[in-house]
Design a protein around this motif. Structure first.
Motif, short mmCIF file in Angstrom:
data_model
loop_
_atom_site.label_atom_id
_atom_site.label_comp_id
_atom_site.label_asym_id
_atom_site.label_seq_id
_atom_site.Cartn_x
_atom_site.Cartn_y
_atom_site.Cartn_z
N UNK A 228 -108.80 -0.52 15.82
CA UNK A 228 -108.97 -1.92 15.47
C UNK A 228 -109.11 -2.79 16.71
N UNK A 229 -108.32 -2.45 17.73
CA UNK A 229 -108.35 -3.26 18.94
C UNK A 229 -109.69 -3.25 19.61
N UNK A 230 -110.39 -2.11 19.61
CA UNK A 230 -111.69 -2.05 20.26
C UNK A 230 -112.75 -2.82 19.47
N UNK A 231 -112.65 -2.79 18.16
CA UNK A 231 -113.60 -3.55 17.33
C UNK A 231 -113.41 -5.04 17.58
N UNK A 232 -112.15 -5.48 17.63
CA UNK A 232 -111.86 -6.88 17.87
C UNK A 232 -112.37 -7.29 19.26
N UNK A 233 -112.17 -6.45 20.24
CA UNK A 233 -112.64 -6.74 21.60
C UNK A 233 -114.17 -6.80 21.63
N UNK A 234 -114.81 -5.90 20.89
CA UNK A 234 -116.27 -5.90 20.84
C UNK A 234 -116.80 -7.16 20.18
N UNK A 235 -116.13 -7.57 19.10
CA UNK A 235 -116.53 -8.80 18.41
C UNK A 235 -116.34 -10.00 19.34
#
Length: 77
Positions: free
Chosen positions: A1-8
């Protein structure tokens, strides 16, 4: 989840940067258009002035012709 949020977040930051670039470009285009309009008005004023000076020059030349004609008549009589 953290990487998706960072990507967004990264994409949002990129889009905000692109939006700022677009606004800056749009402002530059508007400024150029305004300068172009001002330049066109200056050119139009210069053309008007050239036309006025050309008319005055023609009047001067006509007057010179009239003077020359009078001088010729005076010499001939």
């Amino acid at each position: 989840m953290g990487t998706i949020f960072a990507e967004v977040e990264a994409r949002v930051a990129m889009l905000e940067s692109e939006r700022a670039s677009f606004r800056a470009l749009r402002s530059a285009v508007i400024a150029l258009e305004e300068q172009h309009e001002a330049d066109l008005k200056k050119i139009e004023a210069l053309h008007t002035r050239i036309d006025q000076l050309t008319a005055r020059l023609q009047q001067f030349e006509d007057s010179q012709d009239d003077i020359n004609d009078l001088l010729v008549k005076a010499i001939e009589t």
